[in-house]
Design a protein around this motif. Structure first.
Motif, PDB file in Angstrom:
ATOM      1  N   LYS A  83       0.829  -1.206   0.000  1.00 49.10           N
ATOM      2  CA  LYS A  83       0.000   0.000   0.000  1.00 49.10           C
ATOM      3  C   LYS A  83       0.866   1.259   0.000  1.00 49.10           C
ATOM      4  N   TYR A  84       1.902   1.257   0.849  1.00 50.18           N
ATOM      5  CA  TYR A  84       2.794   2.421   0.913  1.00 50.18           C
ATOM      6  C   TYR A  84       3.520   2.614  -0.415  1.00 50.18           C
ATOM      7  N   VAL A  85       4.079   1.534  -0.958  1.00 52.33           N
ATOM      8  CA  VAL A  85       4.861   1.614  -2.193  1.00 52.33           C
ATOM      9  C   VAL A  85       3.973   2.043  -3.368  1.00 52.33           C
ATOM     10  N   ASN A  86       2.754   1.490  -3.440  1.00 55.09           N
ATOM     11  CA  ASN A  86       1.824   1.896  -4.498  1.00 55.09           C
ATOM     12  C   ASN A  86       1.512   3.377  -4.435  1.00 55.09           C
ATOM     13  N   ARG A  87       1.338   3.888  -3.228  1.00 57.36           N
ATOM     14  CA  ARG A  87       1.025   5.310  -3.045  1.00 57.36           C
ATOM     15  C   ARG A  87       2.132   6.191  -3.610  1.00 57.36           C
ATOM     16  N   GLN A  88       3.360   5.683  -3.579  1.00 56.94           N
ATOM     17  CA  GLN A  88       4.504   6.451  -4.074  1.00 56.94           C
ATOM     18  C   GLN A  88       4.790   6.182  -5.559  1.00 56.94           C
ATOM     19  N   GLY A  89       3.938   5.404  -6.204  1.00 53.31           N
ATOM     20  CA  GLY A  89       4.072   5.199  -7.636  1.00 53.31           C
ATOM     21  C   GLY A  89       4.847   3.971  -8.060  1.00 53.31           C
ATOM     22  N   TYR A  90       5.083   3.038  -7.139  1.00 54.59           N
ATOM     23  CA  TYR A  90       5.846   1.834  -7.434  1.00 54.59           C
ATOM     24  C   TYR A  90       5.024   0.590  -7.089  1.00 54.59           C
ATOM     25  N   THR A  91       5.595  -0.564  -7.415  1.00 53.78           N
ATOM     26  CA  THR A  91       5.008  -1.859  -7.045  1.00 53.78           C
ATOM     27  C   THR A  91       6.067  -2.695  -6.342  1.00 53.78           C
ATOM     28  N   ALA A  92       5.685  -3.312  -5.232  1.00 54.86           N
ATOM     29  CA  ALA A  92       6.599  -4.191  -4.504  1.00 54.86           C
ATOM     30  C   ALA A  92       6.395  -5.627  -4.958  1.00 54.86           C
ATOM     31  N   ASN A  93       7.494  -6.349  -5.084  1.00 54.21           N
ATOM     32  CA  ASN A  93       7.460  -7.761  -5.449  1.00 54.21           C
ATOM     33  C   ASN A  93       8.163  -8.564  -4.353  1.00 54.21           C
ATOM     34  N   TYR A  94       7.552  -9.667  -3.946  1.00 50.98           N
ATOM     35  CA  TYR A  94       8.060 -10.472  -2.844  1.00 50.98           C
ATOM     36  C   TYR A  94       8.551 -11.829  -3.368  1.00 50.98           C
ATOM     37  N   ILE A  95       9.783 -12.168  -3.056  1.00 53.39           N
ATOM     38  CA  ILE A  95      10.374 -13.452  -3.453  1.00 53.39           C
ATOM     39  C   ILE A  95      10.589 -14.262  -2.176  1.00 53.39           C
ATOM     40  N   ARG A  96       9.839 -15.347  -2.023  1.00 49.47           N
ATOM     41  CA  ARG A  96       9.887 -16.098  -0.769  1.00 49.47           C
ATOM     42  C   ARG A  96      11.215 -16.826  -0.618  1.00 49.47           C
ATOM     43  N   LEU A  97      11.775 -16.766   0.572  1.00 49.07           N
ATOM     44  CA  LEU A  97      13.078 -17.365   0.860  1.00 49.07           C
ATOM     45  C   LEU A  97      12.939 -18.585   1.772  1.00 49.07           C
ATOM     46  N   MET A  98      11.863 -19.329   1.579  1.00 46.52           N
ATOM     47  CA  MET A  98      11.609 -20.524   2.380  1.00 46.52           C
ATOM     48  C   MET A  98      11.451 -21.722   1.448  1.00 46.52           C
ATOM     49  N   THR A  99      12.026 -22.871   1.840  1.00 50.27           N
ATOM     50  CA  THR A  99      11.861 -24.119   1.106  1.00 50.27           C
ATOM     51  C   THR A  99      11.362 -25.179   2.084  1.00 50.27           C
TER      52      THR A  99
END
Length: 203
Positions: A83-99
Motif C-alpha cells: 500500500k505504501y509503495v503503491n502510493r509512491q508510484g511503485y510496485t513491490a514484489n516479494y520473493i519467498r526465501l523458504m523451502t
C-alpha cells in the motif's frame, strides 16, 4: 545500512518496513520524496539514522500495516508495504526465501549479493553483535522470547576452529535489528526459528 529505531515496542514490522523503505529510497527516490537517505563518505554510502522524514514513514507504515497492541502479521506486512509503495508510484514484489518451511540460506545469500533487501520474521529473537580482537570473535547477545521482524541486508558465514580442533560454521543474516540494545547486527539462523522471509524488489 539503515538503522531506524523510532517506534513503539510492539511495532517491529513497521520499523522493519521503514528500514526497507530507507534502503530502497536510494534507488527509488520517490519512496521518500525530496529526501536523500544517506551521504557518500570516504567511498562508502552512510545511511542516516532517525530523521523527521523517516519517522513520518514509520507513522504511515504503522497505519498501513494495521499495527496494534499485538503487533502485525506477515500478511499485514505484505499488504501494508504494498500500500505504501503503491502510493509512491511503485510496485513491490516479494520473493519467498523458504523451502519446505525452512529458511533457504543460499537463496538469501543470492538475494543479498544482488542488492535485494529481506524481510525476516522469527520466533525467539536472538540478536548478535560481533567484535573481533586478537584473532578472536566476541559475541554479544540480546535475547527475547517473543516474535520479531527485521530488515536484512547481507549474509555472513564464519568458520571457527576451537582449541580442541573441533570446528563450527555460524551462518548469519546481517540487518537492522531495531531493538532496544542493537540498532544493527546479526541473527544466527540456526539459533532462531525463522517463520517466513522474503526478498523484496521494487518496480
Amino acid at each position: 545500512i539503515p538503522g531506524c529505531m523510532y517506534g513503539e515496542e510492539n511495532s517491529c514490522v513497521a520499523k522493519m518496513c521503514t528500514n526497507l523503505v530507507v534502503y530502497l529510497d536510494k534507488m527509488y527516490p520517490n519512496l521518500i520524496p525530496n529526501y536523500e537517505p544517506g551521504i557518500e563518505f570516504l567511498g562508502s554510502y552512510m545511511y542516516r539514522s532517525d530523521t523527521a522524514e523517516t519517522m513520518a514513514v514509520f507513522d504511515q507504515m504503522y497505519t498501513d500495516t494495521g499495527t496494534d497492541a499485538n503487533g502485525a502479521s506477515v500478511a499485514d506486512f505484505k499488504s501494508g508495504f504494498q500500500k505504501y509503495v503503491n502510493r509512491q508510484g511503485y510496485t513491490a514484489n516479494y520473493i519467498r526465501l523458504m523451502t519446505w518451511w525452512n529458511f533457504d540460506y543460499d537463496a538469501a545469500k543470492s538475494a543479498a549479493q544482488s542488492g535485494k533487501p529481506m524481510a525476516v520474521f522469527m520466533q525467539g529473537y536472538k540478536g548478535v553483535q560481533i567484535t573481533e580482537s586478537d584473532g578472536h570473535d566476541f559475541l554479544d547477545y540480546e535475547i527475547t522470547n517473543g516474535s520479531h521482524a527485521l530488515a536484512g541486508f547481507g549474509c555472513l558465514e564464519v568458520n571457527y576452529t576451537f582449541s580442541d580442533n573441533t570446528t563450527r560454521t555460524d551462518r548469519y543474516v546481517y540487518g537492522a535489528l531495531a531493538v532496544s540494545m542493537f540498532e544493527e547486527g546479526y541473527i544466527n539462523i540456526d539459533e532462531v526459528d525463522i517463520d517466513d522471509a522474503y526478498a523484496i524488489t521494487i518496480s
